[in-house]
Design an enzyme around this catalytic site. Sequence first.
Site, short mmCIF file in Angstrom:
data_model
loop_
_atom_site.label_atom_id
_atom_site.label_comp_id
_atom_site.label_asym_id
_atom_site.label_seq_id
_atom_site.Cartn_x
_atom_site.Cartn_y
_atom_site.Cartn_z
N GLY A 136 0.83 -1.20 0.00
CA GLY A 136 0.00 0.00 0.00
C GLY A 136 0.86 1.25 0.00
O GLY A 136 2.06 1.22 0.29
N CYS A 137 0.23 2.39 -0.32
CA CYS A 137 0.99 3.64 -0.47
C CYS A 137 1.49 4.17 0.87
O CYS A 137 2.68 4.46 1.02
CB CYS A 137 0.16 4.67 -1.22
SG CYS A 137 -1.50 4.95 -0.54
N PHE A 138 0.59 4.31 1.86
CA PHE A 138 1.04 4.73 3.20
C PHE A 138 2.06 3.72 3.74
O PHE A 138 3.05 4.10 4.36
CB PHE A 138 -0.14 4.81 4.16
CG PHE A 138 -0.78 6.17 4.28
CD1 PHE A 138 -0.02 7.32 4.44
CD2 PHE A 138 -2.16 6.30 4.24
CE1 PHE A 138 -0.61 8.57 4.57
CE2 PHE A 138 -2.77 7.54 4.36
CZ PHE A 138 -1.99 8.68 4.53
N ALA A 139 1.77 2.44 3.52
CA ALA A 139 2.64 1.40 4.05
C ALA A 139 4.05 1.53 3.48
O ALA A 139 5.04 1.41 4.21
CB ALA A 139 2.06 0.02 3.74
N ASN A 141 5.58 4.23 2.28
CA ASN A 141 6.24 5.41 2.82
C ASN A 141 6.71 5.19 4.25
O ASN A 141 7.87 5.49 4.59
CB ASN A 141 5.26 6.59 2.74
CG ASN A 141 5.81 7.87 3.34
OD1 ASN A 141 5.88 8.01 4.55
ND2 ASN A 141 6.20 8.81 2.49
#
Length: 340
Positions: A136-139, A141
């Site tokens: 995932g994107c937040f993950a 980062n």
Amino acid sequence: MQKIKVGIVGSAGYTGGELLRVLIYHPNVEIVFANSASNAGNKLSDVHNDLFGDTEMTFSSDFHSDIDVLFLCVGHGDARKFLEANPVDPKVKIIDLSQDFRLKSNTAYQGKDFVYGLPELNKEEIKSAQYIANPGCFATNIQLALLPLASKRLLPDQIHVNATTGSTGAGQKPTLTTHFSWRNNNLSAYKSFDHQHLQEISESLNQLQPGFLADTEAGSLMQRAADKINFIPQRGDFPRGIFSAIYVDSVLSEEEAYDLYNTYYAEHPFTHVSKANIDLKQVVNTNKSIIHIEKHGNKLLILNATDNLLKGASGQAVQNMNLLFGLDERAGLNLKSVGF
């Protein structure tokens, strides 16, 4: 070399569009089909107008296994359903951009497991995998900001994360909180302390720092993750990018922290450590993640900037494809940021 034959399912959305934008110019790729039942027969550029002049290809309702790799750019929960309804030839590699196969309890498919596709964590496993669960994107980062500490078992009991994402992170379908008149000149928090990406983040950190998570008797994975990672996600009034500010108690000096991070990422071409302060525009439209570190008393502050649609989704998926097929990890991904 013979070109990799690619099929894309869910190619009309944001991640599908970004994937097409990268793969059309990838030197080692032939796009065989871009599946979208609702847009079949329409040109790609009718939906993704940034591709006007780049391709005359049309969307297709077809799906078949006469390809080398299949990208699934579908909604969360839909990838598993699609694969159940449309069995894929076992020879075809799969890269899933949804969350359906990311957690260790849900990785099995056709007798094999999906490998968690964060190259900075699992590069060697990715190279020999058949199926990849794209992070995932937040993950992406947040993990990149913390993996070096976990590698030396330096994560403390409490991690504090404030991260702001652009509106494209919510997908293409318009909603109240992505509507321009609401989102513009606005800021809000959502899913505080219980964002779904906490689960994959905590599993990755526990992989490098065993014991970071409490044992299974202490509650669900989400509960155990939330006990350690205090995560406040925010909606920003910009379309793309994630900027996180993370702080932890640490005995490291600032220079020791920089040495640790530079060493950890020395063999990873898309993650960079900057001694100068960073901003989001440095990474928008690229597959980069740029980290900045500061020491304040006993607190270590880690800032990270990432493009949610590229390194946080489609760019990372192409990076994983490159690793799967033995290509230069950077192939097709030498993209320039939008500086101003």
